[in-house]
Design a protein around this motif. Structure first.
Motif, PDB file in Angstrom:
ATOM      1  N   LYS A 180     -15.169 107.067  18.259  1.00 40.59           N
ATOM      2  CA  LYS A 180     -15.000 108.425  17.200  1.00 40.59           C
ATOM      3  C   LYS A 180     -14.372 109.425  17.981  1.00 40.59           C
ATOM      4  O   LYS A 180     -14.741 109.906  19.105  1.00 40.59           O
ATOM      5  N   GLY A 181     -13.487 110.051  17.254  1.00 39.81           N
ATOM      6  CA  GLY A 181     -12.809 111.263  17.660  1.00 39.81           C
ATOM      7  C   GLY A 181     -12.277 111.260  19.369  1.00 39.81           C
ATOM      8  O   GLY A 181     -11.552 110.321  19.600  1.00 39.81           O
ATOM      9  N   SER A 182     -12.977 111.974  20.285  1.00 39.17           N
ATOM     10  CA  SER A 182     -12.631 111.984  21.582  1.00 39.17           C
ATOM     11  C   SER A 182     -13.445 111.174  22.448  1.00 39.17           C
ATOM     12  O   SER A 182     -13.311 111.335  23.905  1.00 39.17           O
ATOM     13  N   GLU A 183     -13.987 110.117  21.848  1.00 41.42           N
ATOM     14  CA  GLU A 183     -14.994 109.368  22.602  1.00 41.42           C
ATOM     15  C   GLU A 183     -14.142 108.374  23.511  1.00 41.42           C
ATOM     16  O   GLU A 183     -12.953 107.930  23.211  1.00 41.42           O
ATOM     17  N   SER A 184     -14.538 108.255  24.831  1.00 41.19           N
ATOM     18  CA  SER A 184     -13.893 107.380  25.948  1.00 41.19           C
ATOM     19  C   SER A 184     -14.465 106.270  25.945  1.00 41.19           C
ATOM     20  O   SER A 184     -15.781 106.011  25.443  1.00 41.19           O
ATOM     21  N   VAL A 185     -13.901 105.128  26.601  1.00 40.06           N
ATOM     22  CA  VAL A 185     -14.521 103.673  26.724  1.00 40.06           C
ATOM     23  C   VAL A 185     -15.835 104.108  27.751  1.00 40.06           C
ATOM     24  O   VAL A 185     -16.643 103.145  27.638  1.00 40.06           O
ATOM     25  N   THR A 186     -15.767 105.072  28.585  1.00 45.12           N
ATOM     26  CA  THR A 186     -16.934 105.473  29.297  1.00 45.12           C
ATOM     27  C   THR A 186     -18.146 105.788  28.599  1.00 45.12           C
ATOM     28  O   THR A 186     -19.298 106.079  29.160  1.00 45.12           O
ATOM     29  N   GLU A 187     -17.990 106.232  27.256  1.00 40.98           N
ATOM     30  CA  GLU A 187     -19.025 106.737  26.649  1.00 40.98           C
ATOM     31  C   GLU A 187     -19.527 105.434  25.660  1.00 40.98           C
ATOM     32  O   GLU A 187     -20.790 105.817  25.094  1.00 40.98           O
ATOM     33  N   GLU A 188     -19.000 104.486  25.636  1.00 39.09           N
ATOM     34  CA  GLU A 188     -19.420 103.204  24.847  1.00 39.09           C
ATOM     35  C   GLU A 188     -20.509 102.376  25.706  1.00 39.09           C
ATOM     36  O   GLU A 188     -20.167 101.958  26.470  1.00 39.09           O
ATOM     37  N   LYS A 189     -21.707 102.307  24.870  1.00 36.16           N
ATOM     38  CA  LYS A 189     -22.891 101.570  25.512  1.00 36.16           C
ATOM     39  C   LYS A 189     -23.051 100.181  24.892  1.00 36.16           C
ATOM     40  O   LYS A 189     -22.720  99.989  23.767  1.00 36.16           O
ATOM     41  N   PHE A 190     -23.436  99.347  25.667  1.00 37.10           N
ATOM     42  CA  PHE A 190     -23.724  97.897  25.176  1.00 37.10           C
ATOM     43  C   PHE A 190     -25.068  97.532  25.871  1.00 37.10           C
ATOM     44  O   PHE A 190     -25.867  98.394  26.717  1.00 37.10           O
ATOM     45  N   ALA A 191     -25.639  96.272  25.588  1.00 30.54           N
ATOM     46  CA  ALA A 191     -26.821  95.818  26.200  1.00 30.54           C
ATOM     47  C   ALA A 191     -26.651  94.515  26.454  1.00 30.54           C
ATOM     48  O   ALA A 191     -25.803  93.974  25.703  1.00 30.54           O
ATOM     49  N   LEU A 192     -27.628  93.976  27.160  1.00 28.56           N
ATOM     50  CA  LEU A 192     -27.779  92.532  27.195  1.00 28.56           C
ATOM     51  C   LEU A 192     -29.080  92.028  26.482  1.00 28.56           C
ATOM     52  O   LEU A 192     -29.974  92.764  26.401  1.00 28.56           O
ATOM     53  N   LEU A 193     -28.962  91.019  25.630  1.00 28.61           N
ATOM     54  CA  LEU A 193     -29.877  90.495  24.942  1.00 28.61           C
ATOM     55  C   LEU A 193     -30.695  89.426  25.712  1.00 28.61           C
ATOM     56  O   LEU A 193     -29.928  88.433  25.857  1.00 28.61           O
ATOM     57  N   PHE A 194     -31.678  89.352  25.691  1.00 32.17           N
ATOM     58  CA  PHE A 194     -32.737  88.533  26.492  1.00 32.17           C
ATOM     59  C   PHE A 194     -33.483  87.851  25.614  1.00 32.17           C
ATOM     60  O   PHE A 194     -34.251  88.277  24.703  1.00 32.17           O
ATOM     61  N   SER A 195     -33.477  86.422  25.194  1.00 35.89           N
ATOM     62  CA  SER A 195     -34.300  85.855  24.439  1.00 35.89           C
ATOM     63  C   SER A 195     -35.056  84.583  25.076  1.00 35.89           C
ATOM     64  O   SER A 195     -34.340  83.952  26.232  1.00 35.89           O
ATOM     65  N   SER A 196     -36.235  84.076  24.713  1.00 37.98           N
ATOM     66  CA  SER A 196     -37.001  83.268  25.240  1.00 37.98           C
ATOM     67  C   SER A 196     -38.047  82.639  24.278  1.00 37.98           C
ATOM     68  O   SER A 196     -38.240  83.107  23.302  1.00 37.98           O
ATOM     69  N   ASP A 233     -28.139 108.786  28.917  1.00 38.69           N
ATOM     70  CA  ASP A 233     -29.006 108.186  28.098  1.00 38.69           C
ATOM     71  C   ASP A 233     -30.342 108.031  28.760  1.00 38.69           C
ATOM     72  O   ASP A 233     -31.493 108.027  28.026  1.00 38.69           O
ATOM     73  N   CYS A 234     -30.619 107.487  30.059  1.00 46.32           N
ATOM     74  CA  CYS A 234     -31.841 107.226  30.545  1.00 46.32           C
ATOM     75  C   CYS A 234     -32.752 108.394  30.815  1.00 46.32           C
ATOM     76  O   CYS A 234     -33.817 108.529  30.484  1.00 46.32           O
ATOM     77  N   ALA A 235     -32.115 109.692  31.005  1.00 50.97           N
ATOM     78  CA  ALA A 235     -32.896 110.940  31.092  1.00 50.97           C
ATOM     79  C   ALA A 235     -33.464 111.467  29.960  1.00 50.97           C
ATOM     80  O   ALA A 235     -34.548 111.979  29.896  1.00 50.97           O
ATOM     81  N   PHE A 236     -32.477 111.592  28.711  1.00 50.69           N
ATOM     82  CA  PHE A 236     -32.730 112.199  27.573  1.00 50.69           C
ATOM     83  C   PHE A 236     -33.253 111.155  26.379  1.00 50.69           C
ATOM     84  O   PHE A 236     -33.202 112.073  24.979  1.00 50.69           O
ATOM     85  N   PHE A 257     -28.219 103.150  20.513  1.00 55.48           N
ATOM     86  CA  PHE A 257     -28.712 104.039  21.776  1.00 55.48           C
ATOM     87  C   PHE A 257     -28.476 105.382  21.414  1.00 55.48           C
ATOM     88  O   PHE A 257     -27.588 105.981  22.099  1.00 55.48           O
ATOM     89  N   VAL A 258     -29.227 105.907  20.469  1.00 61.74           N
ATOM     90  CA  VAL A 258     -29.099 107.215  20.091  1.00 61.74           C
ATOM     91  C   VAL A 258     -29.664 108.311  21.237  1.00 61.74           C
ATOM     92  O   VAL A 258     -30.953 107.998  21.450  1.00 61.74           O
ATOM     93  N   VAL A 259     -29.095 109.364  21.425  1.00 59.61           N
ATOM     94  CA  VAL A 259     -29.549 110.373  22.166  1.00 59.61           C
ATOM     95  C   VAL A 259     -29.105 111.787  21.876  1.00 59.61           C
ATOM     96  O   VAL A 259     -28.109 111.920  21.046  1.00 59.61           O
ATOM     97  N   PRO A 260     -29.922 112.851  22.097  1.00 56.45           N
ATOM     98  CA  PRO A 260     -29.637 114.036  21.728  1.00 56.45           C
ATOM     99  C   PRO A 260     -28.208 114.655  22.131  1.00 56.45           C
ATOM    100  O   PRO A 260     -27.817 114.282  23.208  1.00 56.45           O
ATOM    101  N   GLU A 261     -27.471 115.280  21.516  1.00 56.53           N
ATOM    102  CA  GLU A 261     -26.329 116.012  21.889  1.00 56.53           C
ATOM    103  C   GLU A 261     -26.612 117.044  22.769  1.00 56.53           C
ATOM    104  O   GLU A 261     -25.818 117.494  23.800  1.00 56.53           O
ATOM    105  N   ARG A 262     -27.758 117.773  22.469  1.00 57.89           N
ATOM    106  CA  ARG A 262     -28.121 118.865  23.592  1.00 57.89           C
ATOM    107  C   ARG A 262     -29.413 118.756  24.036  1.00 57.89           C
ATOM    108  O   ARG A 262     -30.264 118.305  23.447  1.00 57.89           O
ATOM    109  N   VAL A 263     -29.733 119.072  25.294  1.00 57.43           N
ATOM    110  CA  VAL A 263     -31.158 118.990  25.758  1.00 57.43           C
ATOM    111  C   VAL A 263     -31.229 120.424  26.371  1.00 57.43           C
ATOM    112  O   VAL A 263     -30.482 121.349  26.849  1.00 57.43           O
ATOM    113  N   PRO A 264     -32.668 120.838  26.829  1.00 59.15           N
ATOM    114  CA  PRO A 264     -33.154 121.972  27.233  1.00 59.15           C
ATOM    115  C   PRO A 264     -32.823 121.932  28.594  1.00 59.15           C
ATOM    116  O   PRO A 264     -32.695 120.696  29.399  1.00 59.15           O
ATOM    117  N   TRP A 265     -32.412 122.877  29.056  1.00 57.71           N
ATOM    118  CA  TRP A 265     -31.641 123.145  30.679  1.00 57.71           C
ATOM    119  C   TRP A 265     -32.636 122.755  31.698  1.00 57.71           C
ATOM    120  O   TRP A 265     -32.611 122.268  32.470  1.00 57.71           O
TER     121      TRP A 265
END
Length: 267
Positions: A12-28, A67-70, A78-86
């Motif tokens: 979307k827009g100016s989003e770069s490849v380094t902003e695209e998030k993936f995940a590994l799915l573990f199943s058992s 992502d991990c912090a906020f 992997f939804v995260v806020p666009e702005r966070v408190p300083w």
């Protein structure tokens, strides 16, 4: 483990490849004695970013840290806020700095205030940033004014320099580090000639600047600022040699005559 092929989503827009998030799915499947059928369980990993070159590592790490912090509990991946408190950002930066450098000396209130001045582009030392919100764009999308790098790229360079070359100096409190020029002048303006202060460069990623007071014949002592050490240097001088060289050049003295007293940091 290596990825042979990847299908990326439309960005979307100016989003770069380094902003695209993936995940590994573990199943058992878990079989429990006494139960007719096994239980199927699945869980996804923390977010990962797929890069194809080492030059993308810095920006990918910024995405993971944000992502991990906020991220909120029980969020939609992997939804995260666009702005966070300083204030939250301060905790994250301090934690990351201490972990990366492997030091017990964290960022104090002066250091964090300077970082706020830098990310919000407000050099006034009297501004209160405690209630400000910082955006992802300010963290690692928009370049700093007059620079070719983002706040995170600059901060990451500081950590790399400190970890590789300045860890003991930082831990022992010999480097002021994070300080703006306005605050720098206030600290050094009444100091005697030869007093110097070590701070991280504003203009170069992974550089340390030596600010020192030089004598003049007819005027009050003058504050001089010069780059002493940088990650981009092909040959490294020790911090001791950098300070000696800078002071001797300002006094027009041979390096061998550099006064030993100038090596005692006075701040």
């Amino acid at each position: 483990m290596s990825i042979k092929k990847i299908k990326r989503a439309d960005r979307k827009g100016s989003e770069s490849v380094t902003e695209e998030k993936f995940a590994l799915l573990f199943s058992s499947e878990i079989s429990i004695m006494g139960c007719d059928s096994p239980y199927s369980v699945q869980v996804i990993s923390l977010p990962i970013v797929v890069i194809v070159h080492g030059s993308q590592d810095n920006n990918a790490l910024a995405t993971i840290i944000w992502d991990c912090a906020f991220s909120e509990p029980d969020r939609v991946p992997f939804v995260v806020p666009e702005r966070v408190p300083w204030k939250q950002m301060c905790v994250t930066l301090n934690s990351k700095f201490m972990s990366e450098v492997q030091t017990q000396r964290g960022l104090d209130s002066y250091n964090l205030h300077f970082l706020a001045q830098k990310i919000f582009n407000k050099p006034d030392i009297n501004v209160d940033f405690s209630c400000q919100l910082v955006s992802w764009a300010q963290f690692n999308k928009e370049v700093l004014p007059g620079r070719a790098f983002t706040f995170w790229q600059w901060f990451d360079g500081v950590m790399e320099l400190t970890k590789k070359h300045l860890k003991s100096y930082w831990t022992d409190g010999l480097i002021f580090g994070f300080i703006g020029k306005q605050h720098l002048h206030l600290i050094l303006q009444d100091r005697p000639s030869g007093t110097f202060l070590l701070r991280f460069s504003d203009s170069e990623i992974g550089g340390i600047t030596i600010a020192y007071i030089t004598p003049t014949e007819s005027e009050p002592p003058w504050l001089t600022d010069c780059l002493g050490l940088s990650l981009s240097d092909s040959v490294y001088l020790s911090l001791f040699e950098c300070v000696c060289l800078s002071v001797s050049m300002s006094l027009c003295l041979p390096l061998s005559l550099c006064p030993p007293a100038c090596l005692a940091v006075s701040i």
